[in-house]
Design a protein around this motif. Structure first.
Motif, PDB file in Angstrom:
ATOM      1  N   LYS A 263       0.823  -1.211   0.000  1.00 24.84           N
ATOM      2  CA  LYS A 263       0.000   0.000   0.000  1.00 24.84           C
ATOM      3  C   LYS A 263       0.861   1.267   0.000  1.00 24.84           C
ATOM      4  O   LYS A 263       0.445   2.311  -0.483  1.00 24.84           O
ATOM      5  CB  LYS A 263      -0.920   0.007   1.230  1.00 24.84           C
ATOM      6  CG  LYS A 263      -1.907  -1.153   1.281  1.00 24.84           C
ATOM      7  CD  LYS A 263      -2.876  -1.005   2.427  1.00 24.84           C
ATOM      8  CE  LYS A 263      -2.198  -1.137   3.790  1.00 24.84           C
ATOM      9  NZ  LYS A 263      -1.700  -2.509   4.050  1.00 24.84           N
ATOM     10  N   ASN A 264       2.032   1.176   0.591  1.00 23.09           N
ATOM     11  CA  ASN A 264       2.934   2.321   0.692  1.00 23.09           C
ATOM     12  C   ASN A 264       4.353   1.806   0.940  1.00 23.09           C
ATOM     13  O   ASN A 264       4.582   0.589   1.002  1.00 23.09           O
ATOM     14  CB  ASN A 264       2.493   3.260   1.831  1.00 23.09           C
ATOM     15  CG  ASN A 264       2.298   2.505   3.141  1.00 23.09           C
ATOM     16  OD1 ASN A 264       3.210   1.810   3.605  1.00 23.09           O
ATOM     17  ND2 ASN A 264       1.104   2.612   3.731  1.00 23.09           N
ATOM     18  N   SER A 265       5.299   2.710   1.088  1.00 24.21           N
ATOM     19  CA  SER A 265       6.699   2.322   1.247  1.00 24.21           C
ATOM     20  C   SER A 265       6.952   1.568   2.548  1.00 24.21           C
ATOM     21  O   SER A 265       7.825   0.700   2.608  1.00 24.21           O
ATOM     22  CB  SER A 265       7.594   3.560   1.186  1.00 24.21           C
ATOM     23  OG  SER A 265       7.202   4.516   2.162  1.00 24.21           O
ATOM     24  N   ILE A 266       6.202   1.865   3.589  1.00 22.25           N
ATOM     25  CA  ILE A 266       6.365   1.154   4.862  1.00 22.25           C
ATOM     26  C   ILE A 266       5.883  -0.282   4.724  1.00 22.25           C
ATOM     27  O   ILE A 266       6.550  -1.228   5.163  1.00 22.25           O
ATOM     28  CB  ILE A 266       5.588   1.870   5.990  1.00 22.25           C
ATOM     29  CG1 ILE A 266       6.103   3.298   6.164  1.00 22.25           C
ATOM     30  CG2 ILE A 266       5.696   1.085   7.285  1.00 22.25           C
ATOM     31  CD1 ILE A 266       7.565   3.412   6.526  1.00 22.25           C
ATOM     32  N   ASP A 267       4.733  -0.434   4.099  1.00 26.27           N
ATOM     33  CA  ASP A 267       4.210  -1.776   3.840  1.00 26.27           C
ATOM     34  C   ASP A 267       5.202  -2.582   2.994  1.00 26.27           C
ATOM     35  O   ASP A 267       5.405  -3.782   3.198  1.00 26.27           O
ATOM     36  CB  ASP A 267       2.865  -1.650   3.110  1.00 26.27           C
ATOM     37  CG  ASP A 267       2.075  -2.940   3.101  1.00 26.27           C
ATOM     38  OD1 ASP A 267       2.092  -3.657   4.108  1.00 26.27           O
ATOM     39  OD2 ASP A 267       1.448  -3.228   2.061  1.00 26.27           O
ATOM     40  N   GLU A 268       5.843  -1.900   2.055  1.00 26.85           N
ATOM     41  CA  GLU A 268       6.838  -2.550   1.205  1.00 26.85           C
ATOM     42  C   GLU A 268       8.036  -3.022   2.029  1.00 26.85           C
ATOM     43  O   GLU A 268       8.522  -4.145   1.865  1.00 26.85           O
ATOM     44  CB  GLU A 268       7.299  -1.586   0.116  1.00 26.85           C
ATOM     45  CG  GLU A 268       8.339  -2.177  -0.819  1.00 26.85           C
ATOM     46  CD  GLU A 268       8.816  -1.181  -1.859  1.00 26.85           C
ATOM     47  OE1 GLU A 268       9.685  -1.561  -2.661  1.00 26.85           O
ATOM     48  OE2 GLU A 268       8.328  -0.037  -1.872  1.00 26.85           O
ATOM     49  N   MET A 269       8.531  -2.183   2.933  1.00 24.05           N
ATOM     50  CA  MET A 269       9.683  -2.542   3.759  1.00 24.05           C
ATOM     51  C   MET A 269       9.377  -3.748   4.652  1.00 24.05           C
ATOM     52  O   MET A 269      10.210  -4.634   4.826  1.00 24.05           O
ATOM     53  CB  MET A 269      10.114  -1.354   4.624  1.00 24.05           C
ATOM     54  CG  MET A 269      10.807  -0.258   3.853  1.00 24.05           C
ATOM     55  SD  MET A 269      12.368  -0.832   3.134  1.00 24.05           S
ATOM     56  CE  MET A 269      12.774   0.521   2.048  1.00 24.05           C
TER      57      MET A 269
END
Length: 208
Positions: free
Chosen positions: A76-82
């Protein structure tokens, strides 16, 4: 079709052994025994061990690239990606022998070249893309130099494999890699990003 199936079965069996024991310690005889076939059968499809190692490396890296791309697309966003990438890393580390990269570098230059291409052509681009995404969302610090951080992260991964820095009798390989990843991630985050990352980590805690 049968030839393709046989080749894939041999490569899959070889990968299982390489991941578990490293490359150097696994012989063609070991692969044959593991698959309950004759060594002669393996040589019907592959010239030598180096060819097996190279093709295993290429297939494994292609699979990793597919995994990472799916994380990026579905996050959903860069945090979710990390968080998603952290889970991928944990899953991969559970099945990899720390000597693997050293073995490739010293004994299998074609496979090592495939790793370097993956590292610099794909992973570096992916990290830079993720950093740009995080900055645009306000979760990563805007003053970050993506080129420097991407290069630093790639060197961290290789550093974690080095037995001269992290001897296996003193350090747990997975813990080393996870610690290095965590330091990298926290160095990217704004206060807003840090709060969301910690919340997301708790929510998506991987099962043991």
């Amino acid at each position: 079709m049968e030839e393709t199936d046989n080749k894939e079965r041999i490569l899959k069996g070889a990968e299982e052994l390489f991941m578990r024991y490293g490359v150097r310690s696994v012989s063609m005889d070991d692969i044959a025994r593991h698959l309950s076939i004759s060594k002669k059968t393996i040589y019907q499809y592959f010239t030598d061990k180096d060819e097996v190692v190279t093709l295993v490396a290429i297939q494994h890296l292609a699979h990793e690239q597919k995994e990472f791309d799916e994380v990026f697309i579905n996050s959903k966003n860069s945090i979710d990606e990390m968080v998603g990438l952290s889970h991928c890393l944990r899953a991969n580390l559970k099945r990899i022998n720390p000597s693997l990269l050293f073995d490739l570098q010293k004994y299998h230059p074609k496979a090592w070249a495939a790793w370097l291409s993956f590292k610099w052509d794909y992973m570096r681009m992916s990290i830079k893309r993720s950093i740009a995404r995080g900055i645009s969302e306000g979760y990563f610090r805007p003053e970050i130099n993506a080129d420097i951080l991407a290069t630093s992260r790639l060197e961290q991964v290789e550093m974690g494999f080095r037995d001269d820095l992290f001897p296996s009798d003193q350090f747990d390989f997975m813990e080393v890699q996870i610690q290095l990843l965590e330091v990298f991630i926290y160095g990217l985050l704004t206060e807003k990003g840090r709060k969301l990352y910690q919340k997301s980590k708790v929510k998506n805690q991987p099962t043991q």
